[in-house]
Design an enzyme around this catalytic site. Sequence first.
Site, PDB file in Angstrom:
ATOM      1  N   PRO A 163       0.804  -1.223   0.000  1.00  0.00           N
ATOM      2  CA  PRO A 163       0.000   0.000   0.000  1.00  0.00           C
ATOM      3  C   PRO A 163       0.840   1.277   0.000  1.00  0.00           C
ATOM      4  CG  PRO A 163       0.123  -0.894   2.222  1.00  0.00           C
ATOM      5  CD  PRO A 163       0.853  -1.860   1.332  1.00  0.00           C
ATOM      6  N   ASP A 218      -2.034   2.859   2.343  1.00  0.00           N
ATOM      7  CA  ASP A 218      -1.518   3.049   3.695  1.00  0.00           C
ATOM      8  C   ASP A 218      -2.033   4.393   4.191  1.00  0.00           C
ATOM      9  OD1 ASP A 218      -0.104   2.219   5.874  1.00  0.00           O
ATOM     10  OD2 ASP A 218       1.744   1.860   4.789  1.00  0.00           O
ATOM     11  N   TRP A 260       4.416   0.912  10.245  1.00  0.00           N
ATOM     12  CA  TRP A 260       4.895  -0.289   9.557  1.00  0.00           C
ATOM     13  C   TRP A 260       4.238  -1.539  10.124  1.00  0.00           C
ATOM     14  CZ3 TRP A 260       7.289  -0.034   5.092  1.00  0.00           C
ATOM     15  CH2 TRP A 260       7.918   1.159   4.751  1.00  0.00           C
ATOM     16  N   GLN A 277      12.168  -1.183   0.519  1.00  0.00           N
ATOM     17  CA  GLN A 277      11.289  -2.002   1.364  1.00  0.00           C
ATOM     18  C   GLN A 277      11.994  -3.211   1.976  1.00  0.00           C
ATOM     19  OE1 GLN A 277       8.478  -0.748   2.278  1.00  0.00           O
ATOM     20  NE2 GLN A 277       8.883   0.959   0.875  1.00  0.00           N
ATOM     21  N   TRP A 330       8.806  -2.777   4.288  1.00  0.00           N
ATOM     22  CA  TRP A 330       7.661  -3.692   4.218  1.00  0.00           C
ATOM     23  C   TRP A 330       8.070  -5.159   4.221  1.00  0.00           C
ATOM     24  CZ3 TRP A 330       4.255  -5.599  -0.190  1.00  0.00           C
ATOM     25  CH2 TRP A 330       2.986  -5.943   0.288  1.00  0.00           C
ATOM     26  N   LYS A 343      17.457  11.841  -7.575  1.00  0.00           N
ATOM     27  CA  LYS A 343      16.073  11.726  -7.128  1.00  0.00           C
ATOM     28  C   LYS A 343      15.243  12.862  -7.723  1.00  0.00           C
ATOM     29  CE  LYS A 343      13.282  11.732  -2.876  1.00  0.00           C
ATOM     30  NZ  LYS A 343      13.317  11.835  -1.405  1.00  0.00           N
ATOM     31  N   LYS A 389      10.394  18.357  -6.688  1.00  0.00           N
ATOM     32  CA  LYS A 389      10.039  19.711  -7.114  1.00  0.00           C
ATOM     33  C   LYS A 389      11.120  20.713  -6.730  1.00  0.00           C
ATOM     34  CE  LYS A 389       5.055  18.860  -6.953  1.00  0.00           C
ATOM     35  NZ  LYS A 389       3.768  19.165  -6.295  1.00  0.00           N
TER      36      LYS A 389
END
Length: 935
Positions: free
Chosen positions: A40, A79, A506, A534, A538, A571, A574
Site C-alpha cells: 500500500p 496506507d 509499519w 522495502q 515492508w 532523485k 520539485k
Amino acid sequence: MYDHKEVAEAVEKFWKDNNIEEKQKDKVKDKEPFYFLDGPPYVTGEIHSGTAWNKCIKDSFIRYYRMSGINVTSRPGFDTHGLPIEVKVEHKLNFKNKQDIESYGIENFINECKKFVEHYRAVMTEQFKGFAIWMDWDNPYLTYKNSYIEKTWQSIKRAHDKELLYEGESVMPYCYRCQTTIANYELEYWDERDPSIYVKFKTSKEEPTYLVVWTTTPWTLFGNMAVAVHPDLDYVELDVEGEHLILLKSKVDELLDKIGKSGAVVKEFKGSELEGLSYENPLQQYITISPERKVVMSASLVSEESGTGLVHIAPGHGPEDFALGKEKGIEAFSPVDGTGSYTKEVKEPFTGRNVKDANVDIIKELESNGSLLFDERIVHRYAHCWRCKTPIIYLKTRQWFLAIKKIKGKMKEEMEKVVWVPNIAGERFNTLLESAPDWNISRQRFWGIPMPVWKCSSCNSIKVIGSASELPVKLDDLHRPYIDGVEFDCSCGSKMRRVPEVLDVWMDSGNAVWAAQDGSLPEVADLIIEGHDQIRGWFYSLLGSGIIYEDKVPYKTVVMHGFFVDEKGEKMSKSLGNFVPTSEIIEKYGADAFRVFSLSTNLWEDVRFVWLSLKEAKSDLAIMLNLSNFLKRHITSELPQEPSLEVEDKWMLSKINSAIEHYHKAMAEKQLAKAVRIVRTTLVEELSKRYMKVAKKRIAENNNKEAALSTIYKAVFSLLSLLAPIAPHISEHVYQRFFRNFEKEESIHLLPIAQTDAKVIDKALEEQGEEAFDIISEILMLRNEAAVKLRWPLARAYVLSKDSSKLLALKTFSHIIKALTNIKEIVNEEPREGGELVWNESKTIGIDKKITEELWQEGISNDMARRIQTVRKKKGLTEKDIVPIHIGGDEELLSALRKFEPSIKARVHASEISYDANDEDEAFMIDGRPFFVRI
C-alpha cells in the site's frame, strides 16, 4: 505517430461499456487463487512517476497471469495512517507542533485525517486508472478501517501470548517536532553543517591532567556519564604549555596542528591503564546531579578512525552509549523532554532551551571556563525525520517493543524459503536480519492503530485484546480518542486504562497479508513487488509479523525493483526542478508509451527518466499499428489459406515462436523487462526492419503473396497478444480495428495469451538467418563508406569464407541478402578484374561500387517509382487502387523508366502508364533532372 489520447479514451470507454475487466476475472474465477498482495502506498497526495511505474509492473503481471488462465487477486491497498498523513494535515491546518493538535482536539484532528485520506485516495485511484491499471478499485483495503485494525490487534495479542511484547526503556531516534520516536529504517540522511569541538575533561590526578574528547553534539555533554577508551590502543600524556592532555598516540600531530601549539610526550601507555580514572564534567555547574564519572573500557566503541580515542559517553542520548551503560551499570541520564528541550535537571540559562539551539551557548560556556581546546564546523551526513525533515536527536524513552531478537533465528530460517528476485535482494535482507534490533512498535501520535494494551495504574498488570468484541463497550470507530475512554476492571480492584500510544505505521502494512482479506485466501501471499527501500521496510515488517502471527514467512516470492530517477540518476523532486508530473507524461506520450519505456529497464535497476526514451517507446507501438493497417489493406474478408512457405516465412515464424518461448520463460522468472525487450526487438528489428522489407516486395509483385500475408498475420497477432499485458490500450485498439473480425473474441484481454508452437521452431534456420543479416549489415556499411545510396543497384558483392555455417546461410538466404542490399549477385569467389572494390577490414566481404549505365537506369527508375508512390500517398490511394499514371520530364529519365516499365507498373499499382505529364503537374528533381507525375 498515432493519437494516444484518442486511442486511450476509446479503449477505456469500450472496457467500461462492455465490462471487460470483470469478464476477464470471470474466465478464471473457478481456478485456484493466486494471491498477489499489493504493497500500500501512503495516501499523501498525487502519485509520482515512480508510484505509477510500481503499479504498471504489478498490472503487467496481473494481466499476464489472467491471460494465462491464472486466478490472480488484484485488490489494491492504501496506507492511510501515521506521520505521513499527520504531517500533511498539520500543514493544511497550519499547525506547528503536537500541542496545536491537542488544542484543536484529537477528535477533530482524526476527522481531518480521514477527510484527507478519502480525498487523496480518490485522486490517486483516478491517476492509477489513467495508466490502465486493472485492480479492484471499488474494493481497496484501507488500513484505517475497523476490520483492518482488528486483524492487526490479533498480531499484537499473539505477540503478547508468546511473551514477545514488552515495555522497556531504550534510546531511540526521536523527532522533537513530531514528538515521537522513529525507527532506524525511517531515517533519511543528508548533509548538515554541525559543530566539531575538542573538549578537556579535568581528571582527579594531582597535576593538571585532562581527558581530550571530541564531539559533534555539544548539547549531549549535559548527559555525559563516562568516557570510553580502547584497552589495547596506545595513549599518551602530552604536555602542552604545562597542561597534560590524554589522547591516542596516533592523534597527537592532528590535535597539535588544530590548536596551533607544540607539545611533548610525557608518558606512553595502553588504554587499559586509564580504567577507573575519575574526571569532572566541564558543565557540572549546570547539572542537578553529581555522579562519579570514570573512564571505562570499550573495544567496540573506540577506534583510531576519528576523534581522539576517548569517546564521550551519554547513555541517555546514544544507542551504543545506552548499551555500554547497561553493561557497566551507568545511569542513562537524559535531561531532555519530549519537545527536545532541557528539563529542570539542567539549570538556567539552559532550562527549557531547545537542545540543538543551545549548541552555540554551550560552546561559549566551554570557552569561557577554559575547557574548549578547538572549535570548527564540519559537513557530515546526519539523520532526519522521514516526514517533517527535522534533524533527529537520540533520546531515552519508555516504549513498547516486539522481541525480534528472540525470533531472529526463525526469521532467518523462513526467509531462506523465499524466492528473491533478484538474488541480491535476499542477500541484503539476510544482512539486515543479522543486526536487527527489537522492534519499537509504539508511537506518541494520534492518527494510527491504537495500541490494544490496557495497563493498571496500581499494580502495572496489562491486558492485551485481539478484537473489538473483547471491549466492554461497542465502538463505531476504534481510533483515538474514542478508544481512550474505554476502561477494564483490574483483578486488583483498580481500573485499567489504555496506554496512550498508537502503533508504528509499519505494523499496519506488516499485517496486510491477512488484514487485507476476508479469510478466503491463504495467509501467505504468492507474490509481492516493491522497491529496494522495502528491504528495511515492508519486506521486513511482513516477515516479523508473519513469524509472530503464524510462525512462518507470509510470502513466497519477492520481486524488488529500483527507483525512478532523472536523466542524471538524481532523485526527482520539485525542489530540484527535475520533477515531472504524471499528467504531463500522459498528455505528451500516453500510458502505453510510459509502460513500455519504464518496463524495459531491469526491475532491480533505477529507471532514468528520458523524454526521448518515451518517444522511442511510442514509435515502437506505432509500428504495431502500422503493421495492422497494412494487414487491413490486404486482408479484407478471409484469412489467407495455409500456403507453401518460403524460407523467409519459415524463418520469421520460427523467430516469433522462439520469442514467445523466451517471453514466457522471462515472465516465469519475473524478468519483466526481459519479456518487454523480447517483444520490442522482435517487433521492430526482426519483423519490421527485416522480414517486412522482403514481404512487401513479394506482396507487391504477387510472388507467393498468400504466404507472406499469412506469416505477417500470425507474427503481428502473436506479438500483439504478448504486448497486451504491457501496453493494453494500443493492443486493444489494434485488435478491435482488425483482428477481432477474424478472432471473434470480444477483447484481446479475453483471449489466452499466445503460446509457443514448437513444431515451427527451427533453431538452425534462425542461426543461418543471423549469419545472413550479419552479412547484410557488413554490405550496408560498405555501401555507406563508398557513398553509394541503397537506391543504386550494384553488380555484385563478394563473401569470401570457408565457414560452413556462413556458406549455408549464403545459399539459403542469398535472395534476401540481394533484396535488402540491392546487389545483383552475391558470390563466394575471388573478385573479377575491372571493378571498383571496397572491402571490410578483414577482407572477407567486399562490394563492387561501380555503377554501369544499365545499373544507373535501374536505380533511376526505382527513384521514379518512389516519387510516383509519394503522389499516390498524397492522393490517399492504397494498394487496391489500380489507376492510370501520367509521367513526364527529362527524356533520359523516361527512357530508363520505359526499359523497366512492366515491373514499375506493378510496383506503383498502375493500370497503365502514359508519358504526357508536364511542369503543371507534381514536379520532382531526380539526379538533377525534372520529373513530373499526374494521377
